[in-house]
Motif scaffolding. Structure first.
Motif, PDB file in Angstrom:
ATOM      1  N   ILE A  41       0.974  -1.213   0.104  1.00 26.26           N
ATOM      2  CA  ILE A  41      -0.112  -0.081   0.048  1.00 26.26           C
ATOM      3  C   ILE A  41       1.091   1.397  -0.091  1.00 26.26           C
ATOM      4  O   ILE A  41       0.704   2.124  -0.936  1.00 26.26           O
ATOM      5  CB  ILE A  41      -0.835   0.116   1.169  1.00 26.26           C
ATOM      6  CG1 ILE A  41      -2.103  -1.328   1.115  1.00 26.26           C
ATOM      7  CG2 ILE A  41      -1.611   1.227   1.336  1.00 26.26           C
ATOM      8  CD1 ILE A  41      -2.842  -1.270   2.215  1.00 26.26           C
ATOM      9  N   ILE A  42       1.675   1.372   0.789  1.00 27.05           N
ATOM     10  CA  ILE A  42       2.766   2.551   0.920  1.00 27.05           C
ATOM     11  C   ILE A  42       3.441   2.752  -0.312  1.00 27.05           C
ATOM     12  O   ILE A  42       4.199   1.845  -0.723  1.00 27.05           O
ATOM     13  CB  ILE A  42       3.548   2.271   2.107  1.00 27.05           C
ATOM     14  CG1 ILE A  42       2.856   2.321   3.635  1.00 27.05           C
ATOM     15  CG2 ILE A  42       4.542   3.619   2.097  1.00 27.05           C
ATOM     16  CD1 ILE A  42       3.549   2.023   4.601  1.00 27.05           C
ATOM     17  N   GLY A  43       3.332   3.968  -0.907  1.00 29.78           N
ATOM     18  CA  GLY A  43       4.181   4.089  -2.067  1.00 29.78           C
ATOM     19  C   GLY A  43       3.461   3.973  -3.417  1.00 29.78           C
ATOM     20  O   GLY A  43       4.212   3.889  -4.566  1.00 29.78           O
ATOM     21  N   LYS A  44       2.323   3.041  -3.219  1.00 35.40           N
ATOM     22  CA  LYS A  44       1.495   2.415  -4.459  1.00 35.40           C
ATOM     23  C   LYS A  44       0.469   3.448  -4.733  1.00 35.40           C
ATOM     24  O   LYS A  44      -0.473   3.735  -3.967  1.00 35.40           O
ATOM     25  CB  LYS A  44       1.318   1.177  -3.875  1.00 35.40           C
ATOM     26  CG  LYS A  44       2.266   0.082  -3.209  1.00 35.40           C
ATOM     27  CD  LYS A  44       3.173  -0.059  -4.642  1.00 35.40           C
ATOM     28  CE  LYS A  44       4.543  -1.055  -3.927  1.00 35.40           C
ATOM     29  NZ  LYS A  44       5.538  -1.219  -4.821  1.00 35.40           N
ATOM     30  N   PRO A  45       0.267   3.428  -6.021  1.00 35.25           N
ATOM     31  CA  PRO A  45      -1.226   4.197  -6.431  1.00 35.25           C
ATOM     32  C   PRO A  45      -2.309   3.175  -6.265  1.00 35.25           C
ATOM     33  O   PRO A  45      -2.482   2.187  -6.852  1.00 35.25           O
ATOM     34  CB  PRO A  45      -0.801   4.402  -8.112  1.00 35.25           C
ATOM     35  CG  PRO A  45       0.197   3.325  -8.415  1.00 35.25           C
ATOM     36  CD  PRO A  45       0.984   3.006  -7.230  1.00 35.25           C
ATOM     37  N   ILE A  46      -3.204   3.697  -5.366  1.00 37.11           N
ATOM     38  CA  ILE A  46      -4.359   2.766  -4.896  1.00 37.11           C
ATOM     39  C   ILE A  46      -5.534   3.701  -5.439  1.00 37.11           C
ATOM     40  O   ILE A  46      -6.096   4.713  -4.740  1.00 37.11           O
ATOM     41  CB  ILE A  46      -4.386   2.639  -3.386  1.00 37.11           C
ATOM     42  CG1 ILE A  46      -3.371   1.858  -2.924  1.00 37.11           C
ATOM     43  CG2 ILE A  46      -5.658   1.720  -3.375  1.00 37.11           C
ATOM     44  CD1 ILE A  46      -2.951   0.534  -3.704  1.00 37.11           C
ATOM     45  N   PRO A  47      -6.112   3.102  -6.545  1.00 38.81           N
ATOM     46  CA  PRO A  47      -7.496   3.899  -6.941  1.00 38.81           C
ATOM     47  C   PRO A  47      -8.816   3.814  -6.179  1.00 38.81           C
ATOM     48  O   PRO A  47      -8.547   2.776  -5.675  1.00 38.81           O
ATOM     49  CB  PRO A  47      -7.429   3.487  -8.525  1.00 38.81           C
ATOM     50  CG  PRO A  47      -7.081   1.986  -8.192  1.00 38.81           C
ATOM     51  CD  PRO A  47      -5.972   2.211  -7.485  1.00 38.81           C
ATOM     52  N   GLY A  48      -9.366   4.691  -6.153  1.00 40.63           N
ATOM     53  CA  GLY A  48     -10.719   4.727  -5.252  1.00 40.63           C
ATOM     54  C   GLY A  48     -11.729   3.977  -6.102  1.00 40.63           C
ATOM     55  O   GLY A  48     -11.942   4.218  -7.160  1.00 40.63           O
TER      56      GLY A  48
END
Length: 234
Positions: A41-48
């Motif tokens: 999760i940290i530093g990763k693009p997580i789309p809504g």
């Protein structure tokens, strides 16, 4: 313990309660930090999950609810908490395009228990659509009695906080040691800490606009967003 979707999974040295909240055992030295290359999760693009619907204007929120024959209303309340209405140009507002009705709401009638989260004095404007209701509100002229809180300000709160900081605490949530004695020991020392920390308050209403859709028949069904369920009974 390792924390992976869909829920935390305890190792034998730990345990998880019924709600899935992990309880750790052992000391901090027993824990090994995850290698950054294994970050999920940290530093990763997580789309809504709702982003596609939001950017394409699909109905998603409470304010998007529509009912047959629905009309729209806006409510103008006093800019000072607890203020009341002296008078308003109701007759002129009723003549505005698309306006169905306009009237003064009295808190003493709509909120006799003086619930701080209940209705306050203001003016309601009902129109054929929200745009026309809001345009009519721009023509609204209200004489307010701003009440005893009209003189309050952020500067006043800051001065009062500075004054209270020089007095003994009114109560303690937790007390470890004796701060007064510790500070007295270094009262004449250059090592004595001294700092004033301040933060600005932000109106939550700016990020959580209030709206409700009511379907009135033999009973009234309301569709609205809530931050806490305790308000449902009101």
């Amino acid at each position: 313990m390792k924390n992976e979707a869909p829920a935390p999974t305890p190792r034998p040295s730990g345990a998880s309660d019924a709600g899935g909240t992990p309880r750790l055992s052992g000391s901090r030295e027993d824990m090994t930090l995850k290698d950054p290359k294994d970050f999920r999760i940290i530093g990763k693009p997580i789309p809504g999950v709702d982003n596609p619907k939001i950017v394409t204007g699909q109905k998603l929120f409470g304010i998007d609810v529509t009912m047959p024959g629905m009309v729209y209303a806006v409510f103008q309340k006093c800019p000072v908490f607890g203020g009341t209405v002296n008078s308003a140009n109701i007759d002129q507002i009723k003549k505005q395009p698309g306006v169905i009705d306009a009237f003064i709401v009295r808190a003493r009638d709509a909120n006799p228990g003086s619930d701080p989260q209940g209705a306050s004095d203001g003016v309601a404007i009902v129109a054929k659509n929200w745009w026309l209701a809001d345009r009519a509100r721009e023509k609204l002229q209200v004489s307010w009695d701003e009440g005893p809180f009209a003189t309050q300000s952020s500067d006043g709160f800051a001065k009062e906080a500075a004054r209270l900081a020089q007095e003994n605490p009114a109560s303690y949530l937790r007390r470890d040691g004796d701060v007064a004695i510790a500070l007295a020991r270094i009262s004449h020392s250059s090592r004595r800490p001294s700092a004033v920390l301040q933060f600005l308050e932000s109106l939550q209403v700016l990020t959580s606009p209030r709206h409700v859709t009511g379907w009135m028949g033999r009973k009234t069904d309301c569709f609205l967003p809530l931050l806490h369920r305790t308000a449902v009974g009101r």
